[in-house]
Design a protein around this motif. Structure first.
Motif, short mmCIF file in Angstrom:
data_model
loop_
_atom_site.label_atom_id
_atom_site.label_comp_id
_atom_site.label_asym_id
_atom_site.label_seq_id
_atom_site.Cartn_x
_atom_site.Cartn_y
_atom_site.Cartn_z
N ILE A 13 0.37 -19.46 7.01
CA ILE A 13 -1.06 -18.94 7.08
C ILE A 13 -1.16 -17.81 5.85
O ILE A 13 -0.25 -16.83 5.99
CB ILE A 13 -1.53 -18.81 8.33
CG1 ILE A 13 -1.46 -19.68 9.42
CG2 ILE A 13 -2.77 -17.93 8.22
CD1 ILE A 13 -1.77 -19.48 10.74
N GLY A 14 -2.22 -18.04 4.99
CA GLY A 14 -2.35 -16.68 4.06
C GLY A 14 -3.63 -16.04 4.47
O GLY A 14 -4.53 -16.80 4.96
N ILE A 15 -3.50 -14.77 4.84
CA ILE A 15 -4.78 -14.07 5.12
C ILE A 15 -5.04 -13.05 4.18
O ILE A 15 -4.22 -12.28 3.65
CB ILE A 15 -4.44 -13.15 6.33
CG1 ILE A 15 -4.14 -14.18 7.55
CG2 ILE A 15 -5.71 -12.23 6.66
CD1 ILE A 15 -3.86 -13.53 8.86
N VAL A 16 -6.08 -13.34 3.43
CA VAL A 16 -6.65 -12.69 2.29
C VAL A 16 -7.55 -11.18 2.79
O VAL A 16 -8.66 -11.58 3.42
CB VAL A 16 -7.58 -13.40 1.15
CG1 VAL A 16 -8.02 -12.59 0.21
CG2 VAL A 16 -6.81 -14.39 0.67
N GLY A 17 -6.95 -10.14 2.58
CA GLY A 17 -7.67 -8.88 3.19
C GLY A 17 -7.07 -8.62 4.38
O GLY A 17 -7.40 -9.04 5.44
N LEU A 18 -6.45 -7.43 4.44
CA LEU A 18 -5.81 -6.62 5.70
C LEU A 18 -6.57 -5.43 6.18
O LEU A 18 -5.76 -4.66 6.78
CB LEU A 18 -4.29 -6.51 5.34
CG LEU A 18 -3.38 -7.84 4.92
CD1 LEU A 18 -2.10 -7.49 4.70
CD2 LEU A 18 -3.29 -8.75 6.25
N GLY A 19 -7.93 -5.74 6.11
CA GLY A 19 -8.74 -4.53 6.81
C GLY A 19 -8.89 -4.86 8.06
O GLY A 19 -7.74 -5.51 8.66
N ILE A 39 3.18 -15.72 8.17
CA ILE A 39 1.86 -15.16 7.79
C ILE A 39 2.31 -14.41 6.37
O ILE A 39 3.10 -13.42 6.27
CB ILE A 39 1.29 -14.35 8.76
CG1 ILE A 39 0.78 -15.11 10.06
CG2 ILE A 39 0.00 -13.51 8.13
CD1 ILE A 39 0.29 -13.89 10.92
N LEU A 40 1.46 -14.68 5.42
CA LEU A 40 1.42 -14.03 4.17
C LEU A 40 0.23 -13.15 4.02
O LEU A 40 -0.90 -13.93 4.29
CB LEU A 40 1.49 -15.03 2.88
CG LEU A 40 1.04 -14.41 1.58
CD1 LEU A 40 2.44 -13.56 1.30
CD2 LEU A 40 0.79 -15.42 0.50
N GLY A 41 0.30 -11.85 3.89
CA GLY A 41 -0.95 -11.06 3.66
C GLY A 41 -1.23 -10.89 2.14
O GLY A 41 -0.26 -10.36 1.39
N ILE A 42 -2.33 -11.13 1.96
CA ILE A 42 -2.85 -10.66 0.43
C ILE A 42 -3.86 -9.45 0.36
O ILE A 42 -4.91 -9.50 1.14
CB ILE A 42 -3.40 -11.86 -0.12
CG1 ILE A 42 -2.56 -12.91 -0.05
CG2 ILE A 42 -3.58 -11.69 -1.37
CD1 ILE A 42 -2.78 -14.03 0.78
N GLY A 56 5.04 -5.42 11.64
CA GLY A 56 5.50 -6.87 11.97
C GLY A 56 4.14 -7.97 12.06
O GLY A 56 4.36 -8.79 12.73
N ASN A 57 3.02 -7.54 11.46
CA ASN A 57 2.05 -8.34 11.56
C ASN A 57 2.01 -9.22 10.30
O ASN A 57 1.14 -10.49 10.69
CB ASN A 57 0.62 -7.20 11.53
CG ASN A 57 0.48 -6.40 12.40
OD1 ASN A 57 0.86 -6.67 13.63
ND2 ASN A 57 -0.19 -5.47 12.10
N ILE A 58 2.94 -9.13 9.38
CA ILE A 58 2.67 -10.33 8.26
C ILE A 58 4.41 -10.50 7.95
O ILE A 58 5.19 -9.60 8.34
CB ILE A 58 2.01 -9.97 7.08
CG1 ILE A 58 2.79 -8.43 6.62
CG2 ILE A 58 0.75 -9.84 7.39
CD1 ILE A 58 2.15 -8.16 5.29
N ASP A 59 5.01 -11.45 7.51
CA ASP A 59 6.11 -11.73 7.11
C ASP A 59 6.38 -11.39 5.89
O ASP A 59 7.42 -11.08 5.25
CB ASP A 59 6.34 -13.19 7.40
CG ASP A 59 6.19 -13.70 8.73
OD1 ASP A 59 7.13 -13.37 9.57
OD2 ASP A 59 5.55 -14.65 9.21
N GLU A 60 5.24 -11.44 4.91
CA GLU A 60 5.32 -11.46 3.44
C GLU A 60 4.05 -10.69 2.86
O GLU A 60 2.94 -11.01 3.53
CB GLU A 60 5.74 -12.44 2.68
CG GLU A 60 6.33 -12.29 1.22
CD GLU A 60 6.63 -13.56 0.68
OE1 GLU A 60 5.93 -14.05 -0.29
OE2 GLU A 60 7.56 -14.33 1.17
N GLY A 61 4.20 -9.92 1.82
CA GLY A 61 2.72 -9.28 1.53
C GLY A 61 2.83 -9.49 0.06
O GLY A 61 3.85 -9.53 -0.85
N SER A 62 1.64 -9.65 -0.53
CA SER A 62 1.26 -9.96 -2.08
C SER A 62 0.06 -9.32 -2.58
O SER A 62 -0.93 -9.42 -1.75
CB SER A 62 1.48 -11.55 -2.43
OG SER A 62 1.40 -11.64 -3.82
#
Length: 90
Positions: A13-19, A39-42, A56-62
């Motif tokens: 899952i990709g989540i765009v916007g981590l507000g 989960i990829l956080g963008i 620990g809320n995302i596995d990777e960030g970009s």
């Protein structure tokens, strides 16, 4: 039959916007499904990405949206509406 997390059809899952909204979704998905879901956080904010990763809320960030548009089963748009519309137009 529609795809769902319960059927393990969404593994990435990709989540765009981590507000507030995106960060809360990421945290909840991780709390419920743990490492069963990647989960990829963008987000353009390196600080927000670092916090989400360290908690620990995302596995990777970009900060690169093109990364999220490839190889993910589900993309959740939680950015401001103008950004979301640009993503949809791609």
């Amino acid at each position: 039959m529609s795809a769902s997390i319960e059927n393990n059809e969404f593994k990435r899952i990709g989540i765009v916007g981590l507000g507030l909204i995106g960060g809360s979704l990421a945290r909840t998905i991780k709390r419920i499904y743990g490492n069963d879901i990647f989960i990829l956080g963008i987000d353009p904010s390196k600080e927000d990405l670092d916090i989400a990763f360290s908690e620990g809320n995302i596995d990777e960030g970009s900060s690169d949206i093109d990364t999220a548009l490839k190889g993910y089963d589900l993309l959740i748009l939680c950015a401001p509406i103008g950004i979301n519309l640009q993503i949809i137009d791609r």
